[in-house]
Design a protein around this motif. Structure first.
Motif, PDB file in Angstrom:
ATOM      1  N   LEU A   1      -0.335  -1.894   3.117  1.00 58.64           N
ATOM      2  CA  LEU A   1       0.900  -1.710   2.344  1.00 58.64           C
ATOM      3  C   LEU A   1       1.492  -3.049   1.926  1.00 58.64           C
ATOM      4  N   ARG A   2       1.505  -3.998   2.849  1.00 56.30           N
ATOM      5  CA  ARG A   2       2.061  -5.314   2.540  1.00 56.30           C
ATOM      6  C   ARG A   2       1.279  -5.979   1.409  1.00 56.30           C
ATOM      7  N   HIS A   3      -0.046  -5.878   1.460  1.00 62.50           N
ATOM      8  CA  HIS A   3      -0.870  -6.457   0.394  1.00 62.50           C
ATOM      9  C   HIS A   3      -0.636  -5.751  -0.939  1.00 62.50           C
ATOM     10  N   LEU A   4      -0.533  -4.449  -0.906  1.00 64.91           N
ATOM     11  CA  LEU A   4      -0.291  -3.679  -2.131  1.00 64.91           C
ATOM     12  C   LEU A   4       1.037  -4.072  -2.770  1.00 64.91           C
ATOM     13  N   VAL A   5       2.094  -4.120  -1.970  1.00 61.44           N
ATOM     14  CA  VAL A   5       3.417  -4.436  -2.516  1.00 61.44           C
ATOM     15  C   VAL A   5       3.484  -5.902  -2.945  1.00 61.44           C
ATOM     16  N   THR A   6       2.815  -6.795  -2.223  1.00 58.08           N
ATOM     17  CA  THR A   6       2.764  -8.194  -2.646  1.00 58.08           C
ATOM     18  C   THR A   6       2.067  -8.297  -3.998  1.00 58.08           C
ATOM     19  N   TRP A   7       0.975  -7.568  -4.155  1.00 49.32           N
ATOM     20  CA  TRP A   7       0.236  -7.577  -5.418  1.00 49.32           C
ATOM     21  C   TRP A   7       1.108  -7.048  -6.558  1.00 49.32           C
ATOM     22  N   ARG A   8       1.862  -5.996  -6.286  1.00 49.24           N
ATOM     23  CA  ARG A   8       2.700  -5.400  -7.334  1.00 49.24           C
ATOM     24  C   ARG A   8       3.914  -6.240  -7.689  1.00 49.24           C
ATOM     25  N   THR A   9       4.499  -6.915  -6.695  1.00 48.32           N
ATOM     26  CA  THR A   9       5.733  -7.667  -6.950  1.00 48.32           C
ATOM     27  C   THR A   9       5.495  -9.158  -7.124  1.00 48.32           C
ATOM     28  N   GLY A  10       4.408  -9.653  -6.568  1.00 53.37           N
ATOM     29  CA  GLY A  10       4.150 -11.081  -6.603  1.00 53.37           C
ATOM     30  C   GLY A  10       5.025 -11.867  -5.639  1.00 53.37           C
TER      31      GLY A  10
ATOM     32  N   ASN B   1       8.918   2.148  -3.756  1.00 48.15           N
ATOM     33  CA  ASN B   1      10.306   2.390  -4.165  1.00 48.15           C
ATOM     34  C   ASN B   1      11.259   1.412  -3.484  1.00 48.15           C
ATOM     35  N   GLN B   2      10.985   1.092  -2.232  1.00 52.65           N
ATOM     36  CA  GLN B   2      11.794   0.100  -1.533  1.00 52.65           C
ATOM     37  C   GLN B   2      11.684  -1.253  -2.236  1.00 52.65           C
ATOM     38  N   ALA B   3      10.481  -1.601  -2.671  1.00 51.09           N
ATOM     39  CA  ALA B   3      10.273  -2.868  -3.378  1.00 51.09           C
ATOM     40  C   ALA B   3      11.038  -2.887  -4.697  1.00 51.09           C
ATOM     41  N   ILE B   4      10.994  -1.790  -5.426  1.00 51.38           N
ATOM     42  CA  ILE B   4      11.733  -1.699  -6.693  1.00 51.38           C
ATOM     43  C   ILE B   4      13.220  -1.904  -6.434  1.00 51.38           C
ATOM     44  N   ASP B   5      13.742  -1.254  -5.402  1.00 51.72           N
ATOM     45  CA  ASP B   5      15.162  -1.413  -5.057  1.00 51.72           C
ATOM     46  C   ASP B   5      15.496  -2.861  -4.711  1.00 51.72           C
ATOM     47  N   LEU B   6      14.629  -3.503  -3.921  1.00 52.95           N
ATOM     48  CA  LEU B   6      14.884  -4.897  -3.542  1.00 52.95           C
ATOM     49  C   LEU B   6      14.847  -5.819  -4.755  1.00 52.95           C
ATOM     50  N   VAL B   7      13.904  -5.605  -5.647  1.00 52.79           N
ATOM     51  CA  VAL B   7      13.824  -6.435  -6.850  1.00 52.79           C
ATOM     52  C   VAL B   7      15.090  -6.268  -7.687  1.00 52.79           C
ATOM     53  N   ARG B   8      15.546  -5.036  -7.814  1.00 46.43           N
ATOM     54  CA  ARG B   8      16.776  -4.794  -8.576  1.00 46.43           C
ATOM     55  C   ARG B   8      17.968  -5.488  -7.930  1.00 46.43           C
ATOM     56  N   ARG B   9      18.076  -5.377  -6.607  1.00 52.70           N
ATOM     57  CA  ARG B   9      19.185  -6.035  -5.913  1.00 52.70           C
ATOM     58  C   ARG B   9      19.092  -7.553  -6.034  1.00 52.70           C
ATOM     59  N   GLN B  10      17.880  -8.060  -5.973  1.00 55.66           N
ATOM     60  CA  GLN B  10      17.679  -9.508  -6.058  1.00 55.66           C
ATOM     61  C   GLN B  10      18.114 -10.022  -7.422  1.00 55.66           C
TER      62      GLN B  10
END
Length: 182
Positions: free
Chosen positions: A29-38, A79-88
């Motif tokens: 999961l960590r690798h997947l989300v890192t790949w998606r968000t950079g 979805n958590q990553a999307i939320d964090l990116v938006r907050r950031q």
């Protein structure tokens, strides 16, 4: 055991089953989300938040077994990553990057001199604030700053991985609250 069997075992009171699920899926999961968000920090926090959310949903019996566990978990993490990116994007503070790389000032050629000075000042502020955290949160942050993974922290401290994750997550949240209150 399959993921679904582990979920059922956890629901029946086997705490170790959830830890097996975390160990099984955490890195992918960590690798997947890192790949998606950079962004490895966003990935780390998103995966922690996802497991925390899944744990709460399982405890409240809100998990509907209508499909496979991992795709459900993956959706929550993304979805958590999307939320964090938006907050950031809305936050003007640099603390969201702090835990991932305390040496950000070493490779900052794209920043102006005033940006560098402000950023270094904020990092110094955060380092001072770490000393005000409860001891277990302080230890978690210090060990992360030393480059240790949450799995390494769990092994070294002799605690479950979920506890190490929670301590790190709580420490970052505490730092954000204290820092933003100033």
């Amino acid at each position: 055991m399959s993921d679904e069997q582990l979920v059922l075992a956890y629901r029946l009171g086997d705490e170790k089953s959830f830890e097996i699920l975390v160990n099984r899926h955490y890195n992918s999961l960590r690798h997947l989300v890192t790949w998606r968000t950079g962004n490895s920090y966003i990935a780390e926090e998103s995966v922690q938040n996802a497991f925390e959310r899944v744990l709460n949903m399982l405890k409240k019996h809100k998990y509907a077994e209508q499909g496979k566990f991992f795709p459900w978990l993956k959706n929550i993490a993304c979805n958590q990553a999307i939320d964090l990116v938006r907050r950031q994007k809305t936050r003007n503070k640099h603390i969201v990057f702090f835990e991932a790389n305390p040496n950000l000032t070493e490779d900052n050629s794209r920043f102006s001199l005033s940006d560098k000075i402000e950023f270094e000042s904020q990092i110094e502020d955060v380092l001072r604030l770490v000393n005000n955290l409860p001891i277990k949160q302080k230890e978690a942050i210090q060990m992360r700053l030393e480059g240790k993974s949450y799995q390494d922290i769990a092994v070294e401290k002799g605690i479950p991985l979920n506890t190490a994750l929670a301590r790190g997550h709580n420490a970052v949240n505490s730092l954000k609250k204290i820092y933003n209150a100033q």
